[in-house]
Scaffold this active site. Structure first.
Site, mmCIF file in Angstrom:
data_model
loop_
_atom_site.group_PDB
_atom_site.id
_atom_site.type_symbol
_atom_site.label_atom_id
_atom_site.label_comp_id
_atom_site.label_asym_id
_atom_site.label_seq_id
_atom_site.Cartn_x
_atom_site.Cartn_y
_atom_site.Cartn_z
ATOM 1 N N TYR A 279 -1.014 -9.013 9.486
ATOM 2 C CA TYR A 279 -1.386 -10.402 9.240
ATOM 3 C C TYR A 279 -2.006 -11.047 10.483
ATOM 4 O O TYR A 279 -2.989 -11.788 10.379
ATOM 5 C CB TYR A 279 -0.154 -11.201 8.800
ATOM 6 C CG TYR A 279 0.461 -10.723 7.495
ATOM 7 C CD1 TYR A 279 -0.334 -10.313 6.430
ATOM 8 C CD2 TYR A 279 1.843 -10.681 7.326
ATOM 9 C CE1 TYR A 279 0.237 -9.881 5.238
ATOM 10 C CE2 TYR A 279 2.412 -10.259 6.130
ATOM 11 C CZ TYR A 279 1.601 -9.860 5.092
ATOM 12 O OH TYR A 279 2.163 -9.442 3.918
ATOM 13 N N VAL B 198 0.869 -1.181 0.000
ATOM 14 C CA VAL B 198 0.000 0.000 0.000
ATOM 15 C C VAL B 198 0.906 1.231 0.000
ATOM 16 O O VAL B 198 1.885 1.280 0.769
ATOM 17 C CB VAL B 198 -0.950 -0.002 1.232
ATOM 18 C CG1 VAL B 198 -1.724 1.307 1.348
ATOM 19 C CG2 VAL B 198 -1.913 -1.177 1.162
ATOM 20 N N GLU C 83 4.588 -15.638 3.265
ATOM 21 C CA GLU C 83 5.916 -15.600 3.871
ATOM 22 C C GLU C 83 6.289 -14.134 4.060
ATOM 23 O O GLU C 83 6.021 -13.310 3.184
ATOM 24 C CB GLU C 83 6.911 -16.271 2.939
ATOM 25 C CG GLU C 83 8.006 -16.953 3.679
ATOM 26 C CD GLU C 83 8.567 -18.101 2.875
ATOM 27 O OE1 GLU C 83 9.246 -17.818 1.885
ATOM 28 O OE2 GLU C 83 8.316 -19.264 3.233
HETATM 29 C C1 COA Z 1 1.992 -3.633 5.484
HETATM 30 C C2 COA Z 1 1.103 -2.731 4.637
HETATM 31 C C3 COA Z 1 0.631 -3.511 3.380
HETATM 32 C C4 COA Z 1 -0.122 -2.332 5.498
HETATM 33 O O1 COA Z 1 -1.048 -1.592 4.677
HETATM 34 P P1 COA Z 1 -2.206 -0.691 5.331
HETATM 35 O O2 COA Z 1 -3.233 -0.453 4.266
HETATM 36 O O3 COA Z 1 -1.607 0.476 5.994
HETATM 37 O O4 COA Z 1 -2.793 -1.682 6.453
HETATM 38 P P2 COA Z 1 -4.206 -1.526 7.219
HETATM 39 O O5 COA Z 1 -4.613 -0.082 7.251
HETATM 40 O O6 COA Z 1 -5.179 -2.479 6.632
HETATM 41 O O7 COA Z 1 -3.781 -1.989 8.699
HETATM 42 C C5 COA Z 1 -4.591 -2.846 9.478
HETATM 43 C C6 COA Z 1 -3.919 -3.125 10.797
HETATM 44 O O8 COA Z 1 -2.646 -3.763 10.594
HETATM 45 C C7 COA Z 1 -1.696 -3.288 11.564
HETATM 46 N N1 COA Z 1 -0.638 -2.503 10.892
HETATM 47 C C8 COA Z 1 -0.616 -2.100 9.610
HETATM 48 N N2 COA Z 1 0.548 -1.432 9.354
HETATM 49 C C9 COA Z 1 1.238 -1.409 10.519
HETATM 50 C C10 COA Z 1 2.494 -0.857 10.915
HETATM 51 N N3 COA Z 1 3.271 -0.194 10.031
HETATM 52 N N4 COA Z 1 2.889 -1.013 12.178
HETATM 53 C C11 COA Z 1 2.126 -1.678 13.084
HETATM 54 N N5 COA Z 1 0.924 -2.227 12.768
HETATM 55 C C12 COA Z 1 0.482 -2.096 11.503
HETATM 56 C C13 COA Z 1 -2.495 -2.402 12.511
HETATM 57 O O9 COA Z 1 -3.025 -3.231 13.525
HETATM 58 C C14 COA Z 1 -3.593 -1.889 11.595
HETATM 59 O O10 COA Z 1 -4.744 -1.498 12.295
HETATM 60 P P3 COA Z 1 -4.820 0.007 12.894
HETATM 61 O O11 COA Z 1 -4.426 0.951 11.790
HETATM 62 O O12 COA Z 1 -6.263 0.122 13.306
HETATM 63 O O13 COA Z 1 -3.852 0.042 14.055
HETATM 64 C C15 COA Z 1 1.849 -1.437 4.212
HETATM 65 O O14 COA Z 1 2.416 -0.827 5.355
HETATM 66 C C16 COA Z 1 2.960 -1.689 3.203
HETATM 67 O O15 COA Z 1 2.744 -1.603 1.993
HETATM 68 N N6 COA Z 1 4.180 -1.974 3.708
HETATM 69 C C17 COA Z 1 5.359 -2.171 2.826
HETATM 70 C C18 COA Z 1 5.221 -3.401 1.955
HETATM 71 C C19 COA Z 1 5.266 -4.677 2.780
HETATM 72 O O16 COA Z 1 6.081 -4.829 3.671
HETATM 73 N N7 COA Z 1 4.349 -5.627 2.452
HETATM 74 C C20 COA Z 1 4.245 -6.891 3.179
HETATM 75 C C21 COA Z 1 5.216 -7.917 2.730
HETATM 76 S S1 COA Z 1 4.898 -8.456 1.077
#
Ligand code: COA
Length: 157
Positions: free
Chosen positions: A120, A77, A109
C-alpha cells in the site's frame, strides 16, 4: 504468462473463493465467507476486479464507492502468483474505476503488521489513523487496524 484484469460480479464467486482460500492466512480471520462476498456484491456501488493468469484466477480486489469516497475492502493474490505485480495492477485498476466514478479519496483498513502495508505504501497510500485492538486473531491475540488513504485529486490535474 499474461495477466488479464476483468470486472466481475456475483457470477464469478467461484473464482473469488478460489483465491480467498489460498491467499488469506486463517490465523488472522481476514478471509470472507462465500455468503459475505455474495452479500456485498449485491450492494450498490460495489465492484469486483479479478486478475486471471492464463485461465487461472490469480487475485481479486473488492471495492466500494459511496458518494465521493471509495474503499478498497479486500485484496488477495494466490501465493503462487505473488511478487509479480498483480496486486499493484489491481490497485491501479481500482484507483481508475474509483476516480471515474467520482471518488476524491480511496481508503482501506489493514491489520498492523500485515506485509500488505508495504504494498500500500508503494502504491501511494499514507496512514491516517489507527484503531487499537481492532482485529482478533484465531489465537485471541489483538491487533491494531491502520487506516490508509490516498487522495485521488491528482488524477484530475
Ligand atoms: C498483499 C498481497 C495482496 C500482495 O500481492 P502481490 O501481487 O504479491 O503484490 P505485488 O507483486 O503487486 O507487490 C508490489 C510491492 O508491494 C510490496 N510487497 C508485496 N508483498 C510483500 C510482502 N509479502 N512483503 C514485503 N513487501 C511486499 C513490495 O514492495 C512489492 O514490490 P517488489 O515485489 O518489487 O518488492 C498478497 O501478498 C496477499 O494476497 N496477501 C494475503 C492477503 C492480504 O493480506 N491482503 C491484504 C489485506 S485485505
Amino acid at each position: 504468462m499474461t495477466t488479464r484484469l476483468i470486472e466481475g460480479s456475483s457470477a464469478d464467486i467461484d473464482a473469488v473463493m478460489r483465491v480467498m482460500g489460498d491467499a488469506f492466512d486463517p490465523a488472522f480471520g481476514e478471509a470472507w465467507t462465500r455468503s459475505q462476498c455474495l452479500g456485498i456484491l449485491g450492494l450498490p456501488g460495489v465492484w469486483l476486479t479479478i486478475a486471471y493468469v492464463g485461465e487461472e484466477p490469480g487475485g481479486f480486489a473488492l471495492s466500494r464507492l459511496v458518494a465521493d469516497e471509495a474503499e478498497l475492502l479486500l485484496i488477495g493474490v494466490r501465493s503462487a502468483f505473488r511478487r509479480v505485480g498483480i496486486a499493484t495492477a489491481l490497485i491501479e485498476r481500482t484507483i481508475q474505476i474509483a476516480a471515474t466514478g467520482g471518488a476524491i479519496r480511496l481508503h482501506l483498513e489493514v491489520r498492523a503488521g500485515n506485509s500488505a502495508i508495504n504494498l500500500y505504501h508503494k502504491a501511494g497510500f499514507t496512514e491516517i489513523g489507527r484503531r487499537k485492538s481492532y482485529y482478533r486473531g484465531a489465537d485471541g491475540q489483538l491487533y491494531d487496524a491502520l487506516t490508509l488513504s490516498m487522495d485521488l485529486n491528482f488524477l484530475k490535474q
